[in-house]
Design a protein around this motif. Structure first.
Motif, PDB file in Angstrom:
ATOM      1  N   ALA A 161      21.325  24.054  10.438  1.00  0.00           N
ATOM      2  CA  ALA A 161      22.430  24.737  11.111  1.00  0.00           C
ATOM      3  C   ALA A 161      23.306  23.750  11.869  1.00  0.00           C
ATOM      4  CB  ALA A 161      21.879  25.807  12.054  1.00  0.00           C
ATOM      5  N   MET A 162      22.675  22.781  12.543  1.00  0.00           N
ATOM      6  CA  MET A 162      23.454  21.793  13.289  1.00  0.00           C
ATOM      7  C   MET A 162      24.292  20.934  12.348  1.00  0.00           C
ATOM      8  SD  MET A 162      23.984  20.878  16.473  1.00  0.00           S
ATOM      9  CE  MET A 162      25.726  20.612  16.119  1.00  0.00           C
ATOM     10  N   ALA A 163      23.749  20.609  11.197  1.00  0.00           N
ATOM     11  CA  ALA A 163      24.518  19.837  10.217  1.00  0.00           C
ATOM     12  C   ALA A 163      25.757  20.612   9.771  1.00  0.00           C
ATOM     13  CB  ALA A 163      23.640  19.492   9.019  1.00  0.00           C
ATOM     14  N   ARG A 164      25.614  21.921   9.574  1.00  0.00           N
ATOM     15  CA  ARG A 164      26.771  22.741   9.194  1.00  0.00           C
ATOM     16  C   ARG A 164      27.790  22.802  10.321  1.00  0.00           C
ATOM     17  NH1 ARG A 164      22.620  26.136   7.418  1.00  0.00           N
ATOM     18  NH2 ARG A 164      23.107  27.765   8.945  1.00  0.00           N
ATOM     19  N   LEU A 165      27.296  22.967  11.550  1.00  0.00           N
ATOM     20  CA  LEU A 165      28.214  23.011  12.692  1.00  0.00           C
ATOM     21  C   LEU A 165      29.003  21.719  12.828  1.00  0.00           C
ATOM     22  CD1 LEU A 165      26.534  24.714  15.812  1.00  0.00           C
ATOM     23  CD2 LEU A 165      28.673  25.355  14.675  1.00  0.00           C
ATOM     24  N   LEU A 166      28.306  20.599  12.709  1.00  0.00           N
ATOM     25  CA  LEU A 166      28.980  19.309  12.860  1.00  0.00           C
ATOM     26  C   LEU A 166      30.007  19.076  11.774  1.00  0.00           C
ATOM     27  CD1 LEU A 166      26.450  16.505  13.919  1.00  0.00           C
ATOM     28  CD2 LEU A 166      28.483  17.320  15.143  1.00  0.00           C
ATOM     29  N   GLN A 167      29.679  19.493  10.575  1.00  0.00           N
ATOM     30  CA  GLN A 167      30.613  19.307   9.461  1.00  0.00           C
ATOM     31  C   GLN A 167      31.908  20.082   9.702  1.00  0.00           C
ATOM     32  OE1 GLN A 167      29.272  20.849   5.652  1.00  0.00           O
ATOM     33  NE2 GLN A 167      30.371  19.232   4.548  1.00  0.00           N
TER      34      GLN A 167
END
Length: 310
Positions: A209-215
């Motif tokens: 989820a954090m990877a998606r948010l950062l992207q």
């Protein structure tokens, strides 16, 4: 000796004395057949929680429930449930082997709510399941809505304005309550919209989820991960991307399990009184089994625990 009405009192006294001398204990199955209580309460939990008993939501709730049953001189019976369990647990509850059950609710076993709808023994839910329950259902929960507000306020008071949230499963009421509290608090503080992604309360889902948010939002300076395990995964991704915590991005979790105080940096989080929730569930169901009057849907307070991550 059950029902001594046709037995000579002197004979009954002699039998009781002999039973005591021999260490005899009444047969629990026979007692059930006579219409008495079994003296046992089932503890229902997700199978995968048995992989690691340390540092999860489940651990503290189980400890509190076991302590509550112990104090009431009741034997706990552990019933692990899988995500494809059908009639096994409801069939066991119908057998009369236990007087009631406490369900330590995790996403993997929310389907059991429907299967247990016609349970002949009372059920206490720790956490509200995703299906409608009768008005007199036993549900022990924390103030998830208030906890969401606490997390939002902590990040704003830390000077953060570009915020995101890693929420729990869409079909779990506690997860939705945390999002509602988060949004309502931010609206009152003048921040109307924040990006949201969902996980399933696990470390791996928090990382993803954090990877998606950062992207999508590389300029975020504050994140609320609505479980400590998801917060841990989120922090790992942020650090791998070169962000310092909390200098670049502040992170707030939810639960206050063991990992919150041992990770680096230590995690600012919203504490659920997990052990108390288990204890209250045990005390509530024992009161109901005994026919007492009790608050069947207590909501326990959440508090912010300030540490290094925000």
């Amino acid at each position: 000796m059950a029902g001594e009405t046709q037995v000579d009192p002197r004979m009954a006294a002699a039998v009781r004395h002999a039973a005591k001398e021999l260490g005899y204990e009444a047969n629990s199955a026979a007692r059930v057949l006579r219409g008495g209580r079994s003296g046992s309460i089932a503890l229902i939990l997700a199978f995968n929680e048995l992989d690691s008993l340390r540092g999860t939501f489940f651990t503290s709730v189980l400890k509190g429930a076991a302590k509550g049953l112990y104090a009431g001189e009741i034997q706990p019976v552990l019933l692990p449930a899988d995500n494809d369990d059908g009639d096994r647990i409801p069939r066991f509850l119908r057998s009369g082997a236990v007087d009631g059950a406490i369900v330590i609710l995790q996403h993997e076993i929310t389907h059991l709510a429907r299967a247990l709808a016609d349970s002949p023994v009372p059920i206490a839910w720790v956490g509200r399941p995703r299906v409608d329950l009768p008005p007199d259902a036993i549900v022990v929960d924390s103030d998830n809505y208030g906890g969401g507000r606490l997390a939002a306020r902590a990040l704003v008071e830390a000077g953060r304005r570009r915020l995101g949230i890693i929420a729990g499963p869409r079909d779990m009421e506690p997860a939705r309550d945390r999002v509602r509290g988060w949004r309502d608090e931010l609206t009152e503080l003048g921040i109307d919209r924040t990006p949201i992604v969902h996980g399933d309360f696990t470390l791996v889902s928090g990382s993803a989820a954090m990877a998606r948010l950062l992207q999508r939002h590389p300029d975020l300076d504050g994140v609320f991960a609505s479980s400590d395990l998801m917060a841990s995964g989120a922090i790992q991704v942020l650090q791998a991307a070169g962000h310092e915590i909390p200098t670049d991005v502040a992170v707030v979790g939810f639960d206050d399990v063991v990992i919150a105080a041992t990770m680096n940096p230590t995690l600012t989080t919203v504490r659920q009184p997990l052990e108390d929730m288990g204890r209250v569930a045990a005390e509530t169901i024992l009161a109901v089994v005994k026919g007492g009057t009790v608050n069947r849907q207590p909501i326990l307070e959440t508090v912010l625990v300030q540490r290094e991550s925000a």
